[in-house]
Design an enzyme around this catalytic site. Structure first.
Site, mmCIF file in Angstrom:
data_model
loop_
_atom_site.group_PDB
_atom_site.id
_atom_site.type_symbol
_atom_site.label_atom_id
_atom_site.label_comp_id
_atom_site.label_asym_id
_atom_site.label_seq_id
_atom_site.Cartn_x
_atom_site.Cartn_y
_atom_site.Cartn_z
ATOM 1 N N GLU A 233 50.271 4.725 -105.224
ATOM 2 C CA GLU A 233 49.770 5.907 -104.597
ATOM 3 C C GLU A 233 50.128 7.038 -105.774
ATOM 4 O O GLU A 233 49.100 7.989 -106.065
ATOM 5 C CB GLU A 233 50.561 6.563 -103.467
ATOM 6 C CG GLU A 233 49.816 7.716 -102.924
ATOM 7 C CD GLU A 233 49.936 7.869 -101.535
ATOM 8 O OE1 GLU A 233 49.703 8.999 -100.926
ATOM 9 O OE2 GLU A 233 50.293 6.947 -100.863
ATOM 10 N N GLN B 230 52.621 4.489 -95.781
ATOM 11 C CA GLN B 230 53.266 4.518 -97.097
ATOM 12 C C GLN B 230 54.671 5.325 -96.844
ATOM 13 O O GLN B 230 54.604 6.451 -96.239
ATOM 14 C CB GLN B 230 52.472 5.563 -98.067
ATOM 15 C CG GLN B 230 53.059 6.222 -99.059
ATOM 16 C CD GLN B 230 53.720 5.308 -100.106
ATOM 17 O OE1 GLN B 230 54.882 5.060 -100.180
ATOM 18 N NE2 GLN B 230 53.149 4.945 -101.070
ATOM 19 N N ARG C 230 53.724 -15.160 -118.284
ATOM 20 C CA ARG C 230 52.727 -15.605 -118.895
ATOM 21 C C ARG C 230 51.822 -14.894 -119.599
ATOM 22 O O ARG C 230 51.074 -15.377 -120.565
ATOM 23 C CB ARG C 230 51.632 -16.415 -117.696
ATOM 24 C CG ARG C 230 52.215 -17.509 -116.828
ATOM 25 C CD ARG C 230 51.333 -17.788 -115.882
ATOM 26 N NE ARG C 230 49.926 -18.072 -116.107
ATOM 27 C CZ ARG C 230 48.912 -18.004 -115.288
ATOM 28 N NH1 ARG C 230 49.000 -17.834 -114.071
ATOM 29 N NH2 ARG C 230 47.703 -18.226 -115.702
ATOM 30 N N SER D 250 50.607 11.365 -119.148
ATOM 31 C CA SER D 250 50.771 9.971 -119.532
ATOM 32 C C SER D 250 49.347 9.324 -119.556
ATOM 33 O O SER D 250 49.183 8.716 -120.674
ATOM 34 C CB SER D 250 51.990 9.368 -118.862
ATOM 35 O OG SER D 250 52.094 8.091 -119.473
#
Length: 301
Positions: free
Chosen positions: A97, A56, A134, A72
């Site tokens: 992450e 990372q 889609r 949130s």
């Protein structure tokens, strides 16, 4: 008992493509598995069985931003799954992450994840981009999907616009919806507020005023045009309250206040209302209180 997770963003849109089965009472790690067209699977993955990706590039995570993401998750839920790959008896995190860390902080036991069966990042990116075309995403889910692609794959807004055949301003304006307060985001996610309403609310600087106007839009069934006009006129603010006119002092109360102050040798305030009144005697310490009580007793006798 395992904590209950909240994944409101997966109820439709991406959730229709990656629909998990109901989890068993035994808490199997492979619960909710659904096959995707590229050979990956979508499932609810135990949070404690995920390890971060050692490759990372982002090593420092802003604590304030992470705290906002935790809030949130609690208010809106997870709008986009993380991406992992199987590793031994658990999983290695590939992308997402911040979402995984926020889920840990929020106390989630499982998190929606795409379990990738291939090492080709391009295939996964193309699959996510195709899903944008889609899936029937609500505006908030679409904004989260754009943001995920920009962050996880290092795209620019121009590159993303070219790839999915949409204008860069459209992508930028959609991503801006993520700045709305959680209460307003919930209304957008539920379809109560349209994307047009949400974009109009972004022109209001104060989050509290955004919430008030959102409530008014729903209550009065305001159109996008009407909302834009209200914002332009500044009518999203709370009505200005006129200051109360001070009451005229009661002459008898003033007279009594003066007489009692002289009698007790301290400040005494008398307030006379329509149905009741109040006498307030001030004192300085225990000795002064005893003195005033003595005066009261002497007066009574």
């Amino acid at each position: 008992m395992a904590a209950k997770t909240k994944h409101s963003g997966l109820g439709k849109g991406l959730g229709e493509l990656f629909r998990p089965t109901e989890p068993s009472e035994g808490g199997d790690a492979s619960i909710g598995s659904a096959a995707l067209e590229d050979g990956s699977t979508f499932r609810e993955v135990p949070v404690d069985q995920i390890v971060p990706n050692p490759k990372q590039p982002r090593q420092v995570f802003d604590e304030d931003a992470l705290s906002e993401l935790v809030d949130s998750l609690a208010e809106v839920g997870l709008l986009q799954p993380i991406v992992v790959r199987e590793q031994g008896s658990g999983y290695e995190l590939v992308m997402g992450e911040r979402r995984w860390r926020a889920a840990q902080a929020a106390g989630w036991t499982t998190i929606p994840a795409i379990v990738r069966g291939t090492g080709d990042d391009v295939l996964l990116r193309d699959a996510l981009l195709e899903n944008l075309h889609r899936a029937q995403l609500n505006p908030l889910e679409e904004a989260a999907a754009y943001q995920q692609l920009l962050e996880d794959f290092g795209c620019t807004q121009e590159q993303l616009a070219s790839r999915i055949k949409r204008s860069r301003p459209q992508i930028a304006n959609t991503i801006r919806l993520l700045r709305l307060p959680p209460a307003v985001q919930r209304r957008v996610a539920a379809g109560v507020l349209s994307a047009g309403h949400a974009r109009a609310l972004l022109a209001v600087a104060d989050p509290a005023a955004q919430e008030r106007l959102a409530e008014r839009i729903v209550a009065e069934g305001l159109s996008v045009r009407s909302t834009e006009e209200l914002v332009a006129l500044g009518e999203d603010e709370q009505p200005v309250r006129r200051p109360r006119q001070p009451r005229q002092p009661n002459e008898r109360a003033l007279t009594l206040s003066g007489e009692l102050s002289d009698h007790f040798d301290t400040r005494v305030k008398v307030a006379i209302g329509r149905n009741r009144g109040r006498i307030t005697i001030e004192f300085a310490g225990d000795e002064d209180l005893d003195r005033i009580l003595a005066v009261i007793n002497a007066t009574h006798l």
